[in-house]
Design an enzyme around this catalytic site. Structure first.
Site, PDB file in Angstrom:
ATOM      1  N   SER A  36     113.622  26.507  14.395  1.00 20.94           N
ATOM      2  CA  SER A  36     112.954  27.744  14.013  1.00 20.94           C
ATOM      3  C   SER A  36     113.350  28.050  12.579  1.00 20.94           C
ATOM      4  O   SER A  36     114.538  27.992  12.229  1.00 20.94           O
ATOM      5  CB  SER A  36     113.382  28.897  14.927  1.00 20.94           C
ATOM      6  OG  SER A  36     112.798  30.104  14.494  1.00 20.94           O
ATOM      7  N   ASP A 257      85.282  24.165  -2.407  1.00 21.43           N
ATOM      8  CA  ASP A 257      84.279  25.044  -1.784  1.00 21.43           C
ATOM      9  C   ASP A 257      83.594  25.900  -2.844  1.00 21.43           C
ATOM     10  O   ASP A 257      82.381  26.126  -2.792  1.00 21.43           O
ATOM     11  CB  ASP A 257      84.939  25.937  -0.732  1.00 21.43           C
ATOM     12  CG  ASP A 257      85.624  25.149   0.361  1.00 21.43           C
ATOM     13  OD1 ASP A 257      85.245  23.983   0.589  1.00 21.43           O
ATOM     14  OD2 ASP A 257      86.554  25.691   0.984  1.00 21.43           O
TER      15      ASP A 257
END
Length: 315
Positions: A36, A257
């Site tokens: 984590s 894009d």
């Protein structure tokens, strides 16, 4: 010019871990990893290839039709796109899944651990273009951008069967396609968009040479980053359009894009392919100077007015 942009709609969750992932990996224990990382920063950005292209088109004064699938959490994102001039009435809202999500953590060495949740995007295969055509009174061009692979193939087939011009933009989904699918997505396209790596991958997957690919499409537009754009035709012509330089690079995500949006906007004005590419390069640079794929702000008239660069014929 009525342009429908089909493809992904997503939300990006980007986190920064100040340490190094490698320092937490224990040799001999990699078969049972349980880690984590405490992140210092989180940015939530709007994304998805189709949504990014549609946003760019809207920013340049067009009213593109976004065709894709999103979750019930799409309301705020929908309002954002509508405010930018995007028609979102053809977006399918899933009753069961969230909007697609990209979750990525980057460490101090720029290494990344990421997970992509397709979510509602997997339902895009159920979207047909016929209702869109009926609702808006016809389409002049359909952009088939990265999406659920079955949806991409379906939309391409629909365009060919209906005689609607389309632009093939398989991008990162090329890796998910087999030979038959790759050929179906390209065959008959008026425009084919790739970057240099994708161009080589497309040839490998399709089994076609560059010449054979060009025999299948009207024009092949290949982006090359700082080296600009090459527009190739089946007649052997090749034109290079230089990139628009900048003194500030903030984030390369979504630059391709933005180029597509500018290029398509140029076509909507009846411009030549090279001049359209010049506008694409100008908008791409605006995206490059901004963190986030839809965070740039432009004066459309000004950008259009200063995008008349001179292309270089190379063959």
């Amino acid at each position: 010019m009525r342009i429908a942009v089909t493809g992904s709609i997503a939300t990006d969750h980007l986190m920064v871990y100040p340490g190094r992932f490698v320092d937490q990996l224990i040799e001999g224990r990699l078969d049972k990893v349980s880690l984590s990382f405490l992140a210092d920063d989180l940015e939530v950005r709007r994304g998805g290839v189709a949504a990014n292209i549609a946003f760019g088109l809207g920013s340049l004064g067009l009213r593109p039709i976004l065709v894709g699938a999103a979750g019930r959490d799409f309301a705020e994102y929908r309002a954002w796109l509508e405010a930018a001039g995007v028609d979102t009435a053809s977006v399918l809202i899933s009753e069961e899944r969230h909007t697609a999500r990209f979750v990525c953590t980057t460490d101090a060495d720029q290494n990344q651990i990421a997970t992509f949740y397709a979510g509602a995007m997997s339902e895009a295969r159920g979207l047909a273009l016929a209702p869109v055509v009926e609702r808006v009174g016809g389409l002049d061009l359909v952009v088939v951008s990265p999406n659920d692979p079955a949806a991409m193939v379906r939309h391409t087939d629909e365009c060919r069967d209906s005689g609607i011009p389309f632009a093939a933009d398989p991008s990162q989904q090329l890796a998910r396609l087999d030979r038959a699918e790759a050929r179906r997505l390209v065959s008959g396209a008026r425009y084919l968009f790739t970057n240099e790596y994708e161009a080589a991958l497309l040839q490998q997957l399709s089994g076609w040479t560059e010449r054979q690919v060009l025999e299948q499409v009207g024009s092949w537009i290949t982006t090359r980053g700082a080296d600009g754009v090459v527009i190739a035709g089946a007649d052997g012509t090749r034109v290079t359009v230089p990139a628009v330089p900048t003194d500030r690079v903030a984030d390369p995500t979504g630059v391709g894009d933005a180029f597509r949006a500018g290029f398509l906007a140029g076509l909507s004005h009846g411009w030549t392919l090279p001049r359209s590419a010049r506008l694409g390069c100008a908008l791409a640079t605006e995206a490059l100077r901004t963190v986030g794929t839809q965070e740039y702000r432009i004066a459309a008239d000004e950008l259009i007015a200063r995008s008349g660069g001179t292309p270089v014929a190379t063959g």
